[in-house]
Scaffold this active site. Structure first.
Site, PDB file in Angstrom:
ATOM      1  N   ASP A   1      -7.834  -5.750   0.375  1.00 43.59           N
ATOM      2  CA  ASP A   1      -8.312  -6.663  -0.666  1.00 43.59           C
ATOM      3  C   ASP A   1      -7.856  -8.092  -0.480  1.00 43.59           C
ATOM      4  O   ASP A   1      -8.348  -8.985  -1.162  1.00 43.59           O
ATOM      5  CB  ASP A   1      -7.842  -6.163  -2.040  1.00 43.59           C
ATOM      6  CG  ASP A   1      -8.732  -5.045  -2.527  1.00 43.59           C
ATOM      7  OD1 ASP A   1      -9.909  -5.045  -2.144  1.00 43.59           O
ATOM      8  OD2 ASP A   1      -8.247  -4.195  -3.285  1.00 43.59           O
TER       9      ASP A   1
ATOM     10  N   HIS B   1       0.852  -1.183   0.000  1.00 39.67           N
ATOM     11  CA  HIS B   1       0.000   0.000   0.000  1.00 39.67           C
ATOM     12  C   HIS B   1       0.887   1.232   0.000  1.00 39.67           C
ATOM     13  O   HIS B   1       1.936   1.242   0.636  1.00 39.67           O
ATOM     14  CB  HIS B   1      -0.906   0.014   1.241  1.00 39.67           C
ATOM     15  CG  HIS B   1      -2.095   0.885   1.049  1.00 39.67           C
ATOM     16  ND1 HIS B   1      -2.052   2.237   1.263  1.00 39.67           N
ATOM     17  CD2 HIS B   1      -3.345   0.600   0.626  1.00 39.67           C
ATOM     18  CE1 HIS B   1      -3.239   2.744   0.983  1.00 39.67           C
ATOM     19  NE2 HIS B   1      -4.039   1.784   0.591  1.00 39.67           N
TER      20      HIS B   1
HETATM   21  N1  ACO Z   1       4.235  -7.441  -4.193  1.00 36.49           N
HETATM   22  C1  ACO Z   1       5.583  -7.401  -4.341  1.00 36.49           C
HETATM   23  N2  ACO Z   1       6.295  -6.276  -4.266  1.00 36.49           N
HETATM   24  C2  ACO Z   1       5.624  -5.141  -4.034  1.00 36.49           C
HETATM   25  C3  ACO Z   1       4.223  -5.108  -3.857  1.00 36.49           C
HETATM   26  C4  ACO Z   1       3.535  -6.324  -3.946  1.00 36.49           C
HETATM   27  N3  ACO Z   1       2.192  -6.372  -3.814  1.00 36.49           N
HETATM   28  N4  ACO Z   1       3.823  -3.831  -3.634  1.00 36.49           N
HETATM   29  C5  ACO Z   1       4.928  -3.098  -3.672  1.00 36.49           C
HETATM   30  N5  ACO Z   1       6.028  -3.880  -3.924  1.00 36.49           N
HETATM   31  C6  ACO Z   1       7.417  -3.445  -4.048  1.00 36.49           C
HETATM   32  C7  ACO Z   1       7.672  -2.946  -5.466  1.00 36.49           C
HETATM   33  O1  ACO Z   1       8.098  -3.979  -6.341  1.00 36.49           O
HETATM   34  C8  ACO Z   1       8.732  -1.904  -5.229  1.00 36.49           C
HETATM   35  O2  ACO Z   1       9.961  -2.569  -5.010  1.00 36.49           O
HETATM   36  P1  ACO Z   1      11.357  -1.948  -5.528  1.00 36.49           P
HETATM   37  O3  ACO Z   1      11.500  -0.672  -4.748  1.00 36.49           O
HETATM   38  O4  ACO Z   1      12.356  -2.988  -5.187  1.00 36.49           O
HETATM   39  O5  ACO Z   1      11.183  -1.716  -6.998  1.00 36.49           O
HETATM   40  C9  ACO Z   1       8.317  -1.275  -3.891  1.00 36.49           C
HETATM   41  O6  ACO Z   1       7.601  -2.294  -3.206  1.00 36.49           O
HETATM   42  C10 ACO Z   1       7.411  -0.061  -4.055  1.00 36.49           C
HETATM   43  O7  ACO Z   1       6.287  -0.457  -4.869  1.00 36.49           O
HETATM   44  P2  ACO Z   1       5.392   0.519  -5.718  1.00 36.49           P
HETATM   45  O8  ACO Z   1       4.575  -0.264  -6.686  1.00 36.49           O
HETATM   46  O9  ACO Z   1       6.255   1.616  -6.267  1.00 36.49           O
HETATM   47  O10 ACO Z   1       4.466   1.105  -4.576  1.00 36.49           O
HETATM   48  P3  ACO Z   1       3.243   2.040  -4.807  1.00 36.49           P
HETATM   49  O11 ACO Z   1       3.047   2.769  -3.552  1.00 36.49           O
HETATM   50  O12 ACO Z   1       3.389   2.811  -6.067  1.00 36.49           O
HETATM   51  O13 ACO Z   1       2.034   1.020  -5.079  1.00 36.49           O
HETATM   52  C11 ACO Z   1       0.326  -0.545  -4.753  1.00 36.49           C
HETATM   53  C12 ACO Z   1       1.107   0.635  -4.145  1.00 36.49           C
HETATM   54  C13 ACO Z   1      -0.192  -0.151  -6.159  1.00 36.49           C
HETATM   55  C14 ACO Z   1      -0.885  -0.847  -3.879  1.00 36.49           C
HETATM   56  C15 ACO Z   1       1.270  -1.756  -4.842  1.00 36.49           C
HETATM   57  O14 ACO Z   1       1.661  -2.150  -3.541  1.00 36.49           O
HETATM   58  C16 ACO Z   1       0.645  -2.927  -5.591  1.00 36.49           C
HETATM   59  O15 ACO Z   1       0.700  -2.959  -6.827  1.00 36.49           O
HETATM   60  N6  ACO Z   1       0.019  -3.905  -4.845  1.00 36.49           N
HETATM   61  C17 ACO Z   1      -0.668  -5.016  -5.482  1.00 36.49           C
HETATM   62  C18 ACO Z   1      -2.052  -4.598  -5.968  1.00 36.49           C
HETATM   63  C19 ACO Z   1      -3.028  -4.369  -4.831  1.00 36.49           C
HETATM   64  O16 ACO Z   1      -3.133  -5.177  -3.917  1.00 36.49           O
HETATM   65  N7  ACO Z   1      -3.771  -3.252  -4.924  1.00 36.49           N
HETATM   66  C20 ACO Z   1      -4.813  -2.911  -3.937  1.00 36.49           C
HETATM   67  C21 ACO Z   1      -4.396  -1.689  -3.183  1.00 36.49           C
HETATM   68  S1  ACO Z   1      -5.540  -1.316  -1.898  1.00 36.49           S
HETATM   69  C22 ACO Z   1      -6.881  -0.690  -2.682  1.00 36.49           C
HETATM   70  O17 ACO Z   1      -6.847  -0.157  -3.746  1.00 36.49           O
HETATM   71  C23 ACO Z   1      -8.098  -0.892  -1.993  1.00 36.49           C
END
Ligand code: ACO
Length: 379
Positions: A315, A261
């Site tokens: 979720d 998140h």
């Molecule tokens: N699984 C594995 N690695 C992850 C995950 C994940 N679910 N989420 C973040 N990371 C890692 C990224 O790979 C990145 O690593 P790096 O720095 O080595 O490249 C780091 O954590 C930062 O990730 P970002 O995607 O840049 O984080 P951001 O804050 O932009 O994204 C998000 C947040 C979109 C929720 C992300 O965690 C994600 O894609 N999660 C999976 C989808 C999900 O569950 N969405 C629901 C969100 S809650 C809602 O909308 C109700």
């Protein structure tokens, strides 16, 4: 002129001043108008929490009774809107039907301006009341059944279940569905709320505001994640396989759906409440195998992803609960929208009460001063 600093995803950039909800991502704290969401999920119900979010304070008895009556009164949809839903492809995603249905709803209730608070409040009631009817009607129609008319003697959550399945839910199922609606109703400046505020800032009508937010919610990085969690658990197939699958997924830089998140760096408090509710429902129904896989995956992820601040979000468990209630996977995100419409509308009202149209800057990285080359001379 030097370019302003660019923050991808507008991370840490405030997009509005808001008094609706508050998150402390380090303390796993989420408050609606100052009240912890765990308390609301336990003590309140969706209609009451909706008033709180929209108006700023808990309702008095008469206010709540009038609000509840107005919502019940507005549940039906026009037969021509039903005809419009009938004409949509039955294999299309219900989020598309909800977005189209919401935009169409605005055509039945044209609003030439948003400067009349009484008209705005009518639209607020109409949208909260009718979105569940649109979702349930489209679902019934696409599987070849008649749509079921809403009932006025049931609460918001129970009536939605009734319109989907044609039977009343048990008290425990009503409770869990109602709590899911509360937990999804609002969440500060997320992508769909930002979308609602941007559209609202143009003084577009609230049906346009909500249909634009629905489109934003549909993406797999936002509301669509709960569907993908179930696909992922199916792919993992067994609890024994969960850790190996996770290690491989992390090594190949796969996103683990339902984890991570932008704001929470600990377990999302809504996931904790949902997991607790899930356990209660499973005590009455059956404990789905997907839940065993999910808890094993969570333990493995605590070790592997925990140090990076990546924990389950709301979720991760919501889909398992919905599936256990017999709700089809592609309705999970529309249910999210039925709840979040309250947050979107609260932000819309806040936005237009002190409006300035959104018009951010860009960091220009393109070409300039180019010559126009006639077509025949281009190689
Ligand atoms: N699984 C594995 N690695 C992850 C995950 C994940 N679910 N989420 C973040 N990371 C890692 C990224 O790979 C990145 O690593 P790096 O720095 O080595 O490249 C780091 O954590 C930062 O990730 P970002 O995607 O840049 O984080 P951001 O804050 O932009 O994204 C998000 C947040 C979109 C929720 C992300 O965690 C994600 O894609 N999660 C999976 C989808 C999900 O569950 N969405 C629901 C969100 S809650 C809602 O909308 C109700």
């Amino acid at each position: 002129m030097s370019n302003p600093e660019f923050r991808p995803g507008l991370a840490d950039v405030p997009a509005a001043e808001s008094g609706i909800s508050f998150i402390d991502g380090k303390r796993a704290r989420l408050e609606y108008r100052g009240i912890a969401v765990e308390t609301l999920a336990k003590e309140s119900f969706f209609e009451e929490t909706s008033w709180l979010l929209l108006k700023g304070d808990l309702p008095r008895q008469k206010e709540l009774a009038d609000f509840d009556a107005a919502l019940k009164e507005e549940r039906c949809i026009h037969f021509r809107l039903l005809d419009a839903l009938k004409s949509l492809p039955e294999n299309g995603h219900p989020m598309g039907a909800l977005q189209a249905g919401t935009a169409a709803l605005g055509m039945f209730h044209p609003m030439s301006n948003v400067l009349n608070p009484a008209n705005n409040w009518e639209a607020v009631i109409r949208l909260i009341a009718k979105l569940p009817t649109i979702v349930a009607a489209f679902h019934r129609l696409r599987v070849g059944h008649e749509a079921i008319a809403p009932r006025q003697d049931l609460g918001h959550a129970a009536n939605f279940y009734y319109m989907l399945f044609g039977k009343e839910p048990s008290a425990a199922v009503t409770r869990v569905l109602d709590a899911c609606l509360i937990l999804h109703a609002e969440h500060t400046m997320n992508a769909s709320t930002f979308s609602a505020r941007v559209t609202g800032s143009t003084l577009a009508n609230p049906y346009a505001v909500i249909s634009s937010a629905i489109g934003t919610l549909s993406g797999p990085l936002h509301g669509g994640a709960n569907e993908e969690v179930l696909d992922m658990l199916e792919e993992i197939a067994s609890a024994e396989n969960a850790k190996t699958w996770l290690v491989d997924a992390v090594a190949t830089k796969k996103k683990i759906m339902g984890f991570g998140h932008r704001v929470y760096k600990v377990k999302d408090p809504r996931a904790t409440v949902l997991q607790d509710l899930a356990e209660k429902v499973f005590a009455e129904t059956n404990r789905p195998y997907a839940y065993n896989i999910a808890t094993t995956l969570e333990s493995a992820a605590n070790e592997i992803l925990g140090p990076k601040g990546i924990y389950p979000n709301v979720d991760f468990y919501s889909g398992i609960v919905y599936q256990n209630l017999g709700i089809p996977k592609d309705l999970f995100t529309p249910i999210f929208a039925i709840a979040r419409v309250v947050g979107w509308l609260s932000h819309w009202l806040e936005q237009i009460s002190n409006n300035r149209i959104y018009r951010p800057e860009q960091v220009f990285v393109g070409k300039s001063d180019q010559h126009y080359i006639p077509l025949e001379q281009r190689t």
